[in-house]
Enzyme design. Structure first.
Site, PDB file in Angstrom:
ATOM      1  N   HIS A 176      -9.011  53.913  48.081  1.00 42.22           N
ATOM      2  CA  HIS A 176      -8.360  54.519  49.242  1.00 42.22           C
ATOM      3  C   HIS A 176      -8.922  53.850  50.485  1.00 42.22           C
ATOM      4  O   HIS A 176     -10.122  53.881  50.731  1.00 42.22           O
ATOM      5  CB  HIS A 176      -8.610  56.028  49.301  1.00 42.22           C
ATOM      6  CG  HIS A 176      -7.953  56.685  50.486  1.00 42.22           C
ATOM      7  ND1 HIS A 176      -6.648  57.120  50.457  1.00 42.22           N
ATOM      8  CD2 HIS A 176      -8.418  56.948  51.739  1.00 42.22           C
ATOM      9  CE1 HIS A 176      -6.334  57.636  51.630  1.00 42.22           C
ATOM     10  NE2 HIS A 176      -7.395  57.538  52.437  1.00 42.22           N
ATOM     11  N   CYS A 177      -8.065  53.233  51.265  1.00 43.11           N
ATOM     12  CA  CYS A 177      -8.493  52.466  52.439  1.00 43.11           C
ATOM     13  C   CYS A 177      -8.339  53.321  53.690  1.00 43.11           C
ATOM     14  O   CYS A 177      -7.228  53.727  54.043  1.00 43.11           O
ATOM     15  CB  CYS A 177      -7.670  51.184  52.565  1.00 43.11           C
ATOM     16  SG  CYS A 177      -8.182  50.132  53.938  1.00 43.11           S
TER      17      CYS A 177
END
EC number: 2.3.1.225
Length: 379
Positions: free
Chosen positions: A152-153
């Site tokens: 998850h960025c």
């Protein structure tokens, strides 16, 4: 100078989340309230993206107008392309989702086989209420299971998964090229400024000058060409970071794994080092028996399969009469201290002894990432 920079960074972004400082929080709320529900990109925008885009846009607005009259036609062709590409791939990375839904769940189940090492069948996502496909992971931030989950960025406010991983790689590549090119071009222009201020024949630029004089000379040149010089320094400092991320993900592609899977393989590496992992083959353990959960579309179409079985014990080798757990790599030893050791099992001493069926070789891994046909035949 460092003090004022520290104050600016604090007010702009918190050190833990790079995006909870008062200024960015205000800007984020203003932009989000204005664009809410008008487009997915703006409805999901957060402080991290505001911070990132602010640096990018401000740097280009400082650099390009000042450098444009001083560069050749060749550079005038490259500058717009390299400046615009990161925005294109950032947009694509943000708006493209890799979520697994009830509508596409069947297709996702058939996409990758379970390797029974880091992904075992039969596990159900309690939030999404369906069986977890191989290589997927539930993201608590996105509140969805993600196909071929990488990470998850926070900069994207989105999970990097199967559908947008190639956009994410392209973003890293375009950023690396833009930053490297910007630093090179910037220092080339500053060198021209330096030549006008202090000619190369000057004693101040002799080869025997000390570091203090060298730094002072360049400080004068940068101060005289502050728009180009400041941005060139910023790009020179940030280019190694973008390149490091790109190299890391290139390594992951070469190894045939994702960021999420690399953490799982690290756990296996620790267990191997502790002497807890043993291996055998399916033909030795099961003989000619077939199992219904192994005959799946993914098992039939994926180019690589493995005959290997891995188990994790408490350090003791499997004994005759053991039972395999269907949803994990643990075993139930026979409750008999005198039970003989099952000679079909051998201890794993190195990670090289473990098969990774998701590793098709670098070029096929890369083709799979970019949704191109895989050239290897099923075996």
């Amino acid at each position: 100078m460092c003090y004022y920079i520290s104050i600016l960074i604090y007010w702009g972004a918190d050190c833990r989340t790079v995006g909870t400082g008062p200024v960015l929080m205000y800007c984020t709320k203003t932009i989000r309230s204005y664009f809410r529900c008008r487009h997915p990109f703006f409805s999901s925008i957060n402080s991290s993206q505001i911070f990132f885009l602010s640096l990018l846009i401000a740097g280009e607005c400082m650099f390009i107008p000042s450098a444009w009259p001083r560069v050749s036609t060749f550079h005038r062709l490259f500058i717009p392309a390299l400046a615009l590409l990161p925005y294109v791939f950032l947009y694509a990375s943000v708006v493209t989702k890799s979520y697994i839904t009830h509508e596409n769940h069947e297709d996702e189940m058939a996409r990758y086989p379970y390797d029974r090492v880091i992904f075992n069948p039969g596990h159900r996502c309690r939030t999404c209420d369906f069986l977890k496909p191989a290589r997927s992971k539930h993201c608590s931030f996105c509140k969805a299971c993600v196909s071929r989950h990488d990470h998850h960025c926070v900069w994207l406010t989105n999970c990097v998964g199967r559908n947008n991983y190639h956009y994410f790689l392209s973003l890293l590549l375009s950023l690396s090229l833009m930053l490297a090119y910007g630093s090179w071009l910037g220092f080339s222009l500053v060198s021209q400024t330096l030549e006008g201020l202090i000619p190369s024949s000057s004693p101040l630029r002799s080869k025997s000058q000390d570091w203090t004089t060298w730094l002072n000379v360049w400080a004068i040149a940068i101060a005289s060409d502050i728009r180009v010089g400041a941005v060139a320094m910023l790009t020179a400092m940030t280019a190694p970071l973008a390149m490091a991320f790109l190299l890391y993900h290139t390594y992951l592609i070469w190894a045939g794994m994702t960021t999420n899977e690399s953490a799982k393989w690290s756990d296996w590496k620790e267990d191997v080092a502790d002497g807890l992992v043993f291996k055998s083959t399916r033909s030795e353990i099961y003989g000619n028996q077939s199992h219904s959960d192994e005959d799946t579309p993914a098992q039939r179409t994926w180019p690589v399969s493995s005959n290997q079985i891995l188990v994790i014990t408490d350090g003791e080798p499997p004994k005759e009469g053991f039972q395999l757990c269907s949803r994990s790599n643990e075993i139930l030893q026979k409750d008999d201290p005198q039970a003989p050791v099952d000679t079909r099992w051998t201890e794993v001493n190195s990670m090289r002894e473990i098969d990774n069926i998701y590793d098709l070789g670098f070029w096929d891994n890369l083709r799979e990432v970019f949704h191109m046909p895989i050239r290897r035949c099923v075996r």
